[in-house]
Design an enzyme around this catalytic site. Structure first.
Site, PDB file in Angstrom:
ATOM      1  CB  SER A 117     -15.086  67.149  68.728  1.00  0.00           C
ATOM      2  OG  SER A 117     -14.771  67.055  69.927  1.00  0.00           O
ATOM      3  CE1 TYR A 165     -20.453  68.039  68.615  1.00  0.00           C
ATOM      4  CE2 TYR A 165     -18.506  67.381  70.924  1.00  0.00           C
ATOM      5  CZ  TYR A 165     -18.933  68.349  69.655  1.00  0.00           C
ATOM      6  OH  TYR A 165     -18.008  68.846  68.965  1.00  0.00           O
TER       7      TYR A 165
END
Length: 255
Positions: A147, A160
């Site tokens: 990401s 995350y």
């Protein structure tokens, strides 16, 4: 040049393949001729996705499985091998976003609930795929999905961000270690995509007004935007490409 991207007789696995980015990759692979196994937790979603993929005329397996369940992942990879005789590429895409919690209020249990899927799950998935590839002596392609959070600070999402940064380092390690077996390993780092995980943020007008103007192509990513890169990374066209990060973000990080 067309033959470089022909995936006839190619076998691929995509985790989180029932929707969003995973389904976009699986669709590209199926259209290019691959037999595709999609893994996910929702049986209904997997079956619906498998039905759409079968429209391309190639075999599809829908394998309900949680990537945090190590024995189940090993069994899923073994089933793919038993069903189709080989495993040529694996896309570790399954992930969760979790809640937005200030770092000082994030418990270790909450932190680990994210890393268990977003990092541990990627590791187990790709390790089991690599075991099949090494045993078959055919080489292959491993792909982890990271990401933009691996490159930018993500307040209130420490687990995350840590997971997605870890995916890149994991892939780099695999690229170096497994090259001797003809296995290449790369990372895809998507930008802002319109998926179930991002739905709440993209529906917020204040968020859209701040973020969308920073995307040079002026739209959110869609599943079809990762189809081509998936085919490239699975195909012979990428046979000398390993240890890299491919950002698919509409130019977001450059603006």
């Amino acid at each position: 040049m067309t033959d470089l991207f022909d995936l006839t007789a190619h076998v691929s696995v995509v985790t989180g393949g029932g929707s969003g980015i995973g389904l976009g990759m699986a669709d590209g692979l199926a259209r290019a001729g691959a037999s595709v196994a999609i893994i996910g937790r929702s049986v209904a979603r997997l079956e619906a996705a498998a039905e759409s993929l079968r429209a391309h005329g190639n075999p599809v397996l829908a394998l309900p499985c949680d990537v945090t369940d190590e024995p189940a992942i090993a069994a899923a990879m073994a089933r793919v091998r038993d069903e189709w005789g080989s495993l040529d590429s694996c896309f570790a895409n399954a992930g969760v976003g979790g809640r937005f919690t200030p770092t000082l209020d994030t418990s270790l249990a909450e932190f680990r609930s994210i890393t268990a899927v977003d990092l541990d799950g990627v590791f187990v998935t790709l390790r089991e795929a690599a075991r099949q590839m090494v045993a078959a002596e055919r080489g292959g392609s491993l792909v982890g999905v990271s990401s933009l959070g691996a490159f930018q600070g993500m307040p209130r999402q420490p687990a995350y961000a840590a997971s997605k940064g870890g995916v890149i380092s994991l892939i780099d390690s695999m690229a170096v270690e497994l090259a001797r077996y003809g296995i290449r390993a790369n990372t895809i780092a998507p930008g802002w995509f319109d998926t179930e995980m991002t739905a709440a943020g993209l529906a917020d007008e204040r968020f859209r007004s701040r973020v969308l103007p920073r995307v040079p192509v002026r739209r959110w990513g869609a599943g079809e935007d990762v189809a081509g890169v998936a085919v490239y990374l699975a195909s012979p066209a990428s046979k000398y490409h390993t240890g890299d990060v491919l950002r698919i973000d509409g130019g977001y990080l450059k603006f």
